[in-house]
Design a protein around this motif. Structure first.
Motif, mmCIF file in Angstrom:
data_model
loop_
_atom_site.group_PDB
_atom_site.id
_atom_site.type_symbol
_atom_site.label_atom_id
_atom_site.label_comp_id
_atom_site.label_asym_id
_atom_site.label_seq_id
_atom_site.Cartn_x
_atom_site.Cartn_y
_atom_site.Cartn_z
ATOM 1 N N GLY A 202 0.787 -1.225 0.000
ATOM 2 C CA GLY A 202 0.000 0.000 0.000
ATOM 3 C C GLY A 202 0.817 1.272 0.000
ATOM 4 O O GLY A 202 0.300 2.350 0.331
ATOM 5 N N GLY A 203 2.070 1.168 -0.366
ATOM 6 C CA GLY A 203 2.925 2.356 -0.437
ATOM 7 C C GLY A 203 3.695 2.657 0.831
ATOM 8 O O GLY A 203 4.452 3.623 0.875
ATOM 9 N N LYS A 204 3.555 1.826 1.861
ATOM 10 C CA LYS A 204 4.219 2.100 3.136
ATOM 11 C C LYS A 204 5.731 2.184 2.975
ATOM 12 O O LYS A 204 6.372 3.131 3.462
ATOM 13 N N THR A 205 6.320 1.196 2.292
ATOM 14 C CA THR A 205 7.779 1.188 2.135
ATOM 15 C C THR A 205 8.245 2.345 1.272
ATOM 16 O O THR A 205 9.232 3.023 1.596
ATOM 17 N N VAL A 206 7.564 2.583 0.160
ATOM 18 C CA VAL A 206 7.970 3.674 -0.735
ATOM 19 C C VAL A 206 7.903 5.021 -0.018
ATOM 20 O O VAL A 206 8.841 5.825 -0.094
ATOM 21 N N ARG A 207 6.818 5.279 0.667
ATOM 22 C CA ARG A 207 6.705 6.544 1.395
ATOM 23 C C ARG A 207 7.834 6.690 2.416
ATOM 24 O O ARG A 207 8.399 7.775 2.590
ATOM 25 N N HIS A 208 8.145 5.592 3.108
ATOM 26 C CA HIS A 208 9.233 5.647 4.096
ATOM 27 C C HIS A 208 10.558 5.950 3.426
ATOM 28 O O HIS A 208 11.325 6.815 3.908
ATOM 29 N N LYS A 209 10.858 5.250 2.321
ATOM 30 C CA LYS A 209 12.130 5.488 1.636
ATOM 31 C C LYS A 209 12.237 6.940 1.167
ATOM 32 O O LYS A 209 13.301 7.573 1.284
ATOM 33 N N LEU A 210 11.162 7.486 0.643
ATOM 34 C CA LEU A 210 11.197 8.874 0.174
ATOM 35 C C LEU A 210 11.337 9.850 1.332
ATOM 36 O O LEU A 210 11.973 10.900 1.197
ATOM 37 N N SER A 211 10.778 9.525 2.485
ATOM 38 C CA SER A 211 10.957 10.404 3.650
ATOM 39 C C SER A 211 12.410 10.387 4.109
ATOM 40 O O SER A 211 12.950 11.418 4.528
ATOM 41 N N VAL A 212 13.063 9.215 4.019
ATOM 42 C CA VAL A 212 14.490 9.138 4.354
ATOM 43 C C VAL A 212 15.293 9.979 3.371
ATOM 44 O O VAL A 212 16.195 10.732 3.760
ATOM 45 N N LEU A 213 14.975 9.868 2.086
ATOM 46 C CA LEU A 213 15.665 10.682 1.084
ATOM 47 C C LEU A 213 15.478 12.169 1.365
ATOM 48 O O LEU A 213 16.429 12.961 1.255
ATOM 49 N N GLU A 214 14.281 12.547 1.736
ATOM 50 C CA GLU A 214 14.022 13.960 2.035
ATOM 51 C C GLU A 214 14.887 14.444 3.199
ATOM 52 O O GLU A 214 15.417 15.563 3.167
ATOM 53 N N ARG A 215 15.065 13.598 4.216
ATOM 54 C CA ARG A 215 15.934 13.971 5.339
ATOM 55 C C ARG A 215 17.386 14.122 4.891
ATOM 56 O O ARG A 215 18.069 15.058 5.300
ATOM 57 N N HIS A 216 17.837 13.202 4.046
ATOM 58 C CA HIS A 216 19.210 13.312 3.558
ATOM 59 C C HIS A 216 19.401 14.590 2.740
ATOM 60 O O HIS A 216 20.449 15.248 2.821
ATOM 61 N N CYS A 217 18.399 14.931 1.949
ATOM 62 C CA CYS A 217 18.486 16.174 1.163
ATOM 63 C C CYS A 217 18.605 17.382 2.096
ATOM 64 O O CYS A 217 19.406 18.293 1.841
ATOM 65 N N ALA A 218 17.830 17.387 3.164
ATOM 66 C CA ALA A 218 17.899 18.504 4.113
ATOM 67 C C ALA A 218 19.286 18.580 4.747
ATOM 68 O O ALA A 218 19.825 19.679 4.956
ATOM 69 N N GLU A 219 19.878 17.419 5.036
ATOM 70 C CA GLU A 219 21.194 17.397 5.672
ATOM 71 C C GLU A 219 22.284 17.967 4.769
ATOM 72 O O GLU A 219 23.222 18.599 5.253
#
Length: 283
Positions: A202-219
């Motif tokens: 249901g998109g749980k893993t994909v959403r999580h992976k993209l949230s991790v990417l977003e954090r790395h981008c902020a860093e």
């Protein structure tokens, strides 16, 4: 939502060349964004067998560049250990020049140790493969910018990395894989696109992976929106354009920009037609 095809299986029962050309031309006529090919020496698709037909990736893309005029062309993805960096970068550059600016640079650490053993390819430990991938991307960006100064990394040393002719435009870099500690951090630092997998949750893993990417981008101080988010998914046999378009709309809700579609076995032209109709529904 962009749609592309990934060609992973070349085992058409006869007339391989003609079938491959027909699929590439159909994908271009359908308005698909990119034709990706798997970069393996042995067949690695789980729906096939290791002794099934497999074409070398960059020779195949060069051939298809001459048979198409608009569709982008790239590997999903090249294992960094398959070729020395300068050779890999030169192959991508050559593809871009001869195709008029249509090359995409898909790269990853590689995963198929059985293929490496069978074919005599290097396959160092995963930590070293990550280091080699980062150095290769850094070198590619320098060469494509016309920087011929000496390059010295932990694994690669080049006295004068000449990249003439330069690409028509800098090829977009896609890093394959979705590892949270290393891969997505490298995506945030270097890539134009990432690739995640369509996992039936249901998109749980994909959403999580993209949230991790977003954090790395902020860093690293990079806008998250600069990175194209692609997903690898399958077109099921007999699936309708309407059904696939609904799935793509769901992907978009997860934050995906681009679906890269593979199929079990070699692509039939009818399957490409289905994607074209789905793309029209998504416009």
């Amino acid at each position: 939502m962009k749609l592309s095809i990934g060609v992973t299986d070349f085992s058409w029962p006869d007339k391989l060349t003609g079938e491959l050309v027909a699929v590439a031309e159909a994908a271009e006529d359908a308005g698909l964004d990119t034709l990706w090919v798997a970069d393996h020496l042995l067949q690695a698709d789980p729906h096939s067998t290791p002794d099934s037909a497999m074409l070398e990736a960059y020779t195949t893309l060069g051939f298809l560049a001459a048979r198409t005029s608009r569709i982008a062309l790239g590997t999903m993805v090249s294992a960094v250990t398959f070729r020395p960096p300068a050779l890999l970068i030169k192959a991508v550059t050559t593809l871009d020049v001869l195709s008029g600016g249509r090359a995409r640079f898909g790269i990853g650490t590689g995963h198929h140790d059985g293929e490496a053993r069978a074919m005599g390819l290097p396959f160092p430990p995963v930590g070293e493969r990550f280091e080699r991938m980062e150095e290769t991307i850094r070198l590619a960006l320098r060469m494509w910018a016309g920087d011929e100064s000496p390059f010295e990394g932990a694994h690669y040393r080049l006295d004068r990395p000449i990249g003439i002719p330069l690409p028509v435009r800098r090829p977009r870099v896609l890093i394959g894989g979705a590892g949270e500690r290393k891969t997505l951090r490298l995506v945030a630092r270097y890539a134009d696109a990432c690739n995640v997998f369509d996992i039936p949750d249901g998109g749980k893993t994909v959403r999580h992976k993209l949230s991790v990417l977003e954090r790395h981008c902020a860093e690293v101080g990079r806008p998250y929106g600069e990175i194209e988010k692609t997903i690898s998914t399958r077109l099921s046999p007999g699936e309708s354009a309407e059904s696939f378009a609904r799935r793509c709309a769901e992907f978009a809700g997860w934050g995906i920009d681009h679906a890269v579609v593979i199929t079990a076995g070699p692509w039939p032209v009818a399957g490409i037609s289905t994607l074209g109709r789905a793309a029209a529904l998504l416009d």
